[in-house]
Design a protein around this motif. Structure first.
Motif, mmCIF file in Angstrom:
data_model
loop_
_atom_site.group_PDB
_atom_site.id
_atom_site.type_symbol
_atom_site.label_atom_id
_atom_site.label_comp_id
_atom_site.label_asym_id
_atom_site.label_seq_id
_atom_site.Cartn_x
_atom_site.Cartn_y
_atom_site.Cartn_z
ATOM 1 N N TYR A 69 0.811 -1.213 0.000
ATOM 2 C CA TYR A 69 0.000 0.000 0.000
ATOM 3 C C TYR A 69 0.848 1.268 0.000
ATOM 4 C CZ TYR A 69 -2.639 3.899 1.708
ATOM 5 O OH TYR A 69 -3.165 5.137 1.836
ATOM 6 N N VAL A 183 6.467 6.600 -4.527
ATOM 7 C CA VAL A 183 6.977 6.143 -3.228
ATOM 8 C C VAL A 183 7.118 4.627 -3.288
ATOM 9 C CG1 VAL A 183 6.560 6.063 -0.753
ATOM 10 C CG2 VAL A 183 5.743 8.011 -2.086
ATOM 11 N N SER A 184 8.328 4.132 -3.043
ATOM 12 C CA SER A 184 8.476 2.681 -3.057
ATOM 13 C C SER A 184 8.897 2.185 -1.676
ATOM 14 C CB SER A 184 9.495 2.263 -4.108
ATOM 15 O OG SER A 184 10.708 2.936 -3.860
ATOM 16 N N VAL A 185 8.324 1.062 -1.300
ATOM 17 C CA VAL A 185 8.613 0.533 0.032
ATOM 18 C C VAL A 185 9.868 -0.327 -0.052
ATOM 19 C CG1 VAL A 185 7.760 -0.920 1.887
ATOM 20 C CG2 VAL A 185 6.193 0.596 0.674
ATOM 21 N N LYS A 186 10.834 0.004 0.804
ATOM 22 C CA LYS A 186 12.109 -0.703 0.764
ATOM 23 C C LYS A 186 12.159 -1.828 1.791
ATOM 24 C CE LYS A 186 13.930 1.585 -2.446
ATOM 25 N NZ LYS A 186 14.035 0.855 -3.699
ATOM 26 N N GLU A 187 11.496 -1.609 2.892
ATOM 27 C CA GLU A 187 11.622 -2.590 3.970
ATOM 28 C C GLU A 187 10.431 -2.466 4.906
ATOM 29 O OE1 GLU A 187 14.921 -3.824 7.396
ATOM 30 O OE2 GLU A 187 14.755 -1.765 6.712
ATOM 31 N N THR A 188 9.986 -3.595 5.425
ATOM 32 C CA THR A 188 8.906 -3.556 6.404
ATOM 33 C C THR A 188 9.324 -4.364 7.623
ATOM 34 O OG1 THR A 188 7.354 -3.522 4.579
ATOM 35 C CG2 THR A 188 6.438 -3.956 6.744
ATOM 36 N N VAL A 189 9.176 -3.756 8.792
ATOM 37 C CA VAL A 189 9.523 -4.463 10.026
ATOM 38 C C VAL A 189 8.266 -4.586 10.862
ATOM 39 C CG1 VAL A 189 11.024 -4.510 12.050
ATOM 40 C CG2 VAL A 189 11.778 -3.353 9.969
ATOM 41 N N LYS A 190 7.896 -5.812 11.185
ATOM 42 C CA LYS A 190 6.698 -5.994 12.020
ATOM 43 C C LYS A 190 7.105 -5.966 13.476
ATOM 44 C CE LYS A 190 3.469 -6.551 8.954
ATOM 45 N NZ LYS A 190 2.472 -5.507 8.843
ATOM 46 N N GLU A 191 6.298 -5.320 14.271
ATOM 47 C CA GLU A 191 6.559 -5.323 15.706
ATOM 48 C C GLU A 191 5.921 -6.589 16.267
ATOM 49 O OE1 GLU A 191 4.964 -1.943 17.730
ATOM 50 O OE2 GLU A 191 6.780 -0.830 17.219
#
Ligand SMILES: Cc1cc2nc3c(=O)[nH]c(=O)nc-3n(C[C@H](O)[C@H](O)[C@H](O)COP(=O)(O)OP(=O)(O)OC[C@H]3O[C@@H](n4cnc5c(N)ncnc54)[C@H](O)[C@@H]3O)c2cc1C
Ligand SMILES: Cc1cc2nc3c(=O)[nH]c(=O)nc-3n(C[C@H](O)[C@H](O)[C@H](O)COP(=O)(O)OP(=O)(O)OC[C@H]3O[C@@H](n4cnc5c(N)ncnc54)[C@H](O)[C@@H]3O)c2cc1C
Ligand SMILES: Nc1ncnc2c1ncn2[C@@H]1O[C@H](COP(=O)(O)O)[C@@H](O)[C@H]1O
Lengths: 321, 433, 256
Positions: A69, A183-191
């Protein structure tokens, strides 16, 4: 037509979507028009039975570029999709997702935009909304003539139950190009693990008086006994005892659980702003004059480290009986 | 290089703002440091503003200042444990400008307004700035150190208007830590009530206001007094109690105001109200004899910092604070003209105070604190006796009036030593007028 | 870098806010402050400028009293302050403000626009997204970390549901500041004194050729929330209190 922009959580529908649908239904009745739902994503897999009886049409707006998204891509996709359709209002949840998407839709569609609405009504072509101002110290009523994108406060509306809609799921290819997602997503960190506290029925929240991070395990124990989740005040978050995602209040989350247990939290106005929607509040505080006690249904006075264990013991005993 | 001003003022209360307004209006360069988030944010006072000085400084200020009500009704009452006898004075003529120069105010609003006036006049007001100490040159004060980046500022003179708990006047060597008996702890609550309820309950109309002072057994028999002042849509309710009494008896401020609010006469006036704010603040009530030296090379003390509170029943602090602020400003203006900020030059300030109501009143009431301290009966036995006499007098029975009066005389003689009563009454007149 | 920061003016979050006699406005004599999230935005702007050089311009749109918040931003170190002042800018409609602000921004060079995540008055968080859409530039909301590269791209870490994500975008772009982005500085004394001399530039919406229209969205009432909390206070022994609480959980909350 009233459109609801649904929120997905992986392959399931986020609970906030059903609240937005409930709000959408109020408008569709008041404005005597239909109710459609649209999801945005890529390769969307949802259980049809969850949704078929809740809206007239359910559109799945899909494109590779919507895999992750971003507001620009989502905005562009929905805007193009709706450009030639009739839309009296678009409802989104006031979650991070919905708040972000709302203006990205409102601007190109030239609609008004109101965020974080706590109640809705519509008659004679006019939409009436209420929203909290100043951390909930004041409630504002607005009347709206014309089309609008409206995001609805978490838990301010019930979850829509099945009605006599005869829904139909329609998959649509979104028209999007690379330029639509700068806008490009480079990384996602889940808590780790914790569910979104805005969706919890029962919250056990801790403040500065919990003294350290280890003592938060006591809150976890109480939360487990009650079947709820742990939350925190800003003081506790700032001290590093709890992650920011579970901070309740004006700069944290607005929660509206059935039960909110405030442990060693003084009840600063900015904290209270986040819990006005709670059905019941229990405060545990050593100071009976702490502001939280006036905002609670029940205030237990004394040391949290004595009261919480006693409470856990009694809850367990009651559960056995 | 530190910046340089004609005058630095510490504290944006009534004293500091009055000084700043006057100095800036005369074209002096002046900077005010206030530790609060905004002027007034840390200030709480019972809330009667006596305004003769302000009205000279800013004529008809009430047209623009956030005043709550003008005081037309004053009530003095003596409480016994559960009864009350009162003198109630209502003067409708006070509803005409200048409203007898007494208004109820909420200081958080009033100070903010007053500071803004000074700012508009040209003063620089810096908030969230705590002054920690002085810059000196051979004992002479030449500037201040402010707890912020680059916080050294120089000036011809420094006016200390930092209030009752003036740590800076101690640092400047002008006074010791004040004795506990010279300090009163004021505890105050703001209790909200609808405007109509206030006007009905206190028999007021329009912008009229009431000031109710309570004596006798306000604090369950301990020395101290209570007050209720009406604001537009809330009440200022508070008590004052000498710090020494709190310490000696291990009392808690919150408990004291609770005791006051529980008295039936008080309780009924507050019924249905909601507590909006709570605060406590020191009042220097040592009177004339506890006043510190007011000047030093490069330094002037104003308002509460200088101990300028009239310890009589009037509890007048704000007017003295503003008067002293204006006198300090005038003195600095003259000193600047002559280029002399020495103590000798600044002593013109003390002379101005001497020639005005400020020190005249301070002197007149100089014994008041001591008198009150030496007569603990005032807070327990006398009020009990007085109301017992009134009770006997008003009790309806079949006893003949002669019998009742005989009983009254006997009961009175038995309990209160007459000579001491007379002595106390004689002394008390020095507190009252 | 040319950096623009939009700042909002709100009643101090700790202040008591009351409805005035007319019933449609709040009493204005509360202490007003810069929206706390905007402080993070100003701080970030100053840091970018300190690294790359350039200019920080503050924008504020409103009906009255905005000077104080603009002065605070100037005292922190901003170079210029623009105040779009007009009586018509009194409503709390972020979309209307976005239109006005975008008209001004279009007349200026910019690489980075910073806003707060949301205004603490309406808790809307609309303006940033709307402004970006109007200017047709990327928007990254609720950022907690921002790295700008000289070749005019940016890497930003932002909060998402249940975690964090790092995104990349070209400049010019708009970011909205979340708590944690930085620690806003206190103005220095010299900053404060300089700010008192800096002039604020005033602009009227009319001079931009826009008529803010709020006719569609109208406030019809303000009211206080009704609280029905009972505030029963339990005292004494912990286990006795716990037993009382159980009764409450069982009979009223009905979760046991
Ligand atoms: C712009 C702004 C935004 C803010 N946003 C938020 C927000 O979103 N959420 C938020 O929570 N705060 C927020 N705050 C901060 C808020 O003002 C308070 O500082 C904060 O809520 C205080 O947290 P607390 O109640 O945990 O701590 P405290 O106020 O320190 O209270 C601790 C309480 O614990 C009690 N206690 C201590 N020890 C014990 C014990 N052993 N047993 C029982 N009781 C005990 C004490 O009596 C006291 O009441 C914000 C502030 C500002 C200025
Ligand atoms: C409960 C109570 C009731 C009262 N009732 C009345 C009444 O009805 N009528 C009346 O006339 N008077 C009354 N008074 C007294 C009156 O409030 C004071 O006499 C008056 O406020 C004195 O003004 P000031 O400017 O000297 O000091 P203050 O008003 O105390 O102002 C001092 C200012 O200095 C600031 N400051 C302090 N230290 C520093 C520092 N180091 N750096 C920067 N800033 C600093 C403070 O934040 C404060 O704003 C009452 C007082 C109390 C406590
Ligand atoms: N009137 C305004 N003038 C300038 N900036 C504003 C204004 N209103 C909102 N903003 C900016 O937009 C952000 C989000 O505001 P809001 O959409 O009102 O929640 C704020 O944090 C400010 O950065």
């Amino acid at each position: 037509m009233i459109w609801v922009l649904g929120e997905l959580r992986g392959s399931s529908i986020a609970p906030s979507t059903f609240e937005a649908l409930y709000a959408g239904r109020i408008l569709s009745k008041g404005l005597k028009t239909g109710l459609n739902l649209v999801f945005v994503g890529h390769d969307i897999k949802i259980q049809p039975e969850a949704i078929l009886k809740k809206a007239d049409k359910i559109y799945l707006l899909e494109h590779e570029l919507l895999n992750v998204y971003t507001s620009s891509a989502c905005g562009a996709a929905v805007e193009r999709f709706l450009a030639d359709k009739d839309a009296a209002a678009i409802i989104t949840p006031a979650s991070l997702f919905g708040r972000d998407a709302a203006p990205a839709l409102a601007v190109p569609l030239d609609m008004a935009c109101i965020a974080n609405v706590s109640s809705l009504d519509a008659r004679d072509g006019i939409i009436l909304v209420k929203r909290p101002l100043y951390g909930g110290k004041i409630i504002e009523t607005l009347s709206l003539k014309g089309r609008a994108v409206i995001s609805v406060m978490p838990r301010a509306f019930k979850a829509a139950e099945d009605m006599d809609y005869d829904g139909e799921i329609i998959s649509v290819d979104a028209s999007l190009g690379e330029t639509d997602c700068p806008v490009s997503v480079k990384e996602t960190v889940k808590e780790g693990g914790a569910r979104d506290i805005t969706e919890a029925d029962i919250l056990v929240s801790g403040g500065r008086g919990m003294e350290n991070a280890e003592n938060f395990s006591l809150l976890k124990e109480l939360a487990d006994a009650l079947g709820g989740q742990v939350a925190a005040s800003r003081a506790a978050v700032d001290a590093g005892w709890a992650p920011p995602s579970i901070q309740v209040g004006q700069t944290g989350r607005t929660v509206a659980p059935k039960l909110y247990v405030a442990c060693a939290i003084s009840g600063a106005p900015q904290h209270l702003a986040g819990i006005r929607g709670a059905k019941y509040v229990i405060a545990i505080n050593k100071d009976p004059d702490a502001p939280i006690c006036k905002e609670a249904d029940l205030c237990m006075t004394g040391n949290v480290f004595e009261i919480i264990p006693a409470l856990i013991k009694e809850i367990k005993a009651a559960a056995l009986r | 290089m530190a910046d340089r001003f004609d005058c630095i003022i510490v504290g944006a209360g009534p004293a500091g703002c009055a000084a700043a307004y006057k100095l800036a209006s005369d074209g002096m360069s002046v900077i005010v440091f206030e530790r609060g988030e905004y002027p007034g944010s840390k200030n709480m006072s019972g809330g009667i503003l006596y305004s003769t000085i302000l009205n000279k400084l800013i004529p008809e200020f009430w047209k623009e200042a956030p005043v709550e009500r003008h005081v037309t009704r004053r009530r003095y009452s003596m409480l016994s444990k559960d009864s009350e006898a009162a003198l109630d004075v209502n003067i409708n003529a006070f509803s005409e400008p200048p409203y007898n120069n007494s208004f109820t105010v909420l200081r958080a609003k009033f100070d903010r307004w007053f500071a803004k006036k000074a700012e508009d006049a040209g003063a620089l007001i810096v908030t969230e700035a705590v002054v920690d100490g002085f810059i000196t040159d051979n004992e002479k004060i030449t500037g201040v150190k402010v707890r912020m980046e680059g916080g050294e500022v120089l000036a011809g003179a420094v006016i200390l208007a930092d209030g009752a708990n003036s740590l800076l006047s101690e640092k400047a060597g002008l006074r010791e830590k004040p004795a506990a008996k010279e300090m009163i702890l004021g505890v105050k609550e703001i209790i909200s009530l609808p405007k109509e309820v206030i006007e009905d309950r206190f028999s007021l109309e329009g912008g009229q206001g009431a000031a109710l002072e309570f004596f006798g057994q306000c604090l369950g028999g301990f020395a101290g007094q209570g007050f209720i002042y009406t604001n537009a849509d809330c009440l200022s309710v508070g008590i004052g109690c000498p710090i020494s009494v709190l310490q000696e008896n291990g009392l808690k401020p919150a408990g004291l105001i609770e005791a006051f609010k529980k008295h039936p006469s008080v309780r009924n006036l507050l019924r249905g109200g909601r507590i909006e704010e709570y605060g406590a603040h020191m009042i220097p009530e040592g009177g004339f004899s506890a006043m510190p030296e007011l000047t030093k090379d490069g330094l002037i003390l104003c308002g509460d910092a200088g101990g300028l509170v009239n310890p009589s029943l009037y509890k007048e602090g704000s007017n003295l604070a503003m008067a002293s602020g204006v006198f300090a400003a005038e003195t600095v203006i003259e000193a600047k003209k002559r280029g002399d900020f020495s103590k000798a030059a600044l002593d013109a300030y003390v002379e101005k105070l001497e020639n005005s109501f400020v020190l005249k009143d301070m002197k007149r009431f100089k014994d008041a604190p001591e008198i009150l301290r030496k007569a603990p009966e005032l807070f327990k036995e006398y009020p009990e006796e007085l109301l017992e006499l009134l009770r006997l007098h008003f009790t309806v029975s079949e006893a003949s009036k002669d019998e009742v009066h005989g009983e009254l005389r006997r009961s009175f003689k038995g309990k209160v030593p007459a000579w001491r009563l007379l002595k106390n009454l004689w002394k008390l007149r020095r507190i009252i007028s | 870098m040319d950096i623009i920061v939009c700042i909002k003016r709100i009643p101090d979050t700790a202040a008591k806010v009351e409805i005035d006699a007319g019933g449609l406005e709040i009493k204005k004599d509360v202490p007003w402050v810069m929206n706390p999230y905007d402080e993070f935005a100003v701080e970030e702007a100053l840091r970018i400028k300190e690294k790359f050089g350039g200019k920080v311009t503050l924008l504020h749109a409103g009906a009255e009293g905005g000077e104080e918040v603009l002065k605070k931003g100037l005292a922190m170190g901003a170079d210029e302050a623009v105040y779009i002042k007009d009586r018509s800018l009194a409503a709390l409609d972020s979309m209307a403000f976005a239109k006005v602000l975008s008209a001004v921004i279009k007349t200026k060079p910019f690489d980075v626009i910073l806003c707060g995540r949301m205004g603490m008055d309406t808790a809307s968080g609309l303006l940033g997204g709307a402004l970006a859409a109007l200017l047709k530039i990327p928007c990254v909301p609720a950022i907690k970390k921002l790295t700008i590269f000289p070749q005019k791209t940016a890497l930003a870490a932002r909060e998402i549901e249940g975690g964090m994500e790092t995104v990349q975008c070209p400049l010019p772009a708009l970011f909205t500041a979340h708590k944690g982005l930085n620690e806003p500085r206190y103005p220095s004394l010299s900053g404060i004194m300089r700010s008192k001399k800096q002039e604020i530039k005033y602009i009227t919406p009319a001079s931009l050729g826009i008529m803010p229209d709020v006719a569609d969205l109208k406030r019809t009432a303000l009211s206080y929330p009704t609280s029905s909390r009972k505030s029963a206070i339990l005292k004494g022994d912990a286990s006795a209190q716990a037993k009382e609480a159980i009764k409450f959980l069982r009979d009223e909350v009905k979760i046991i």
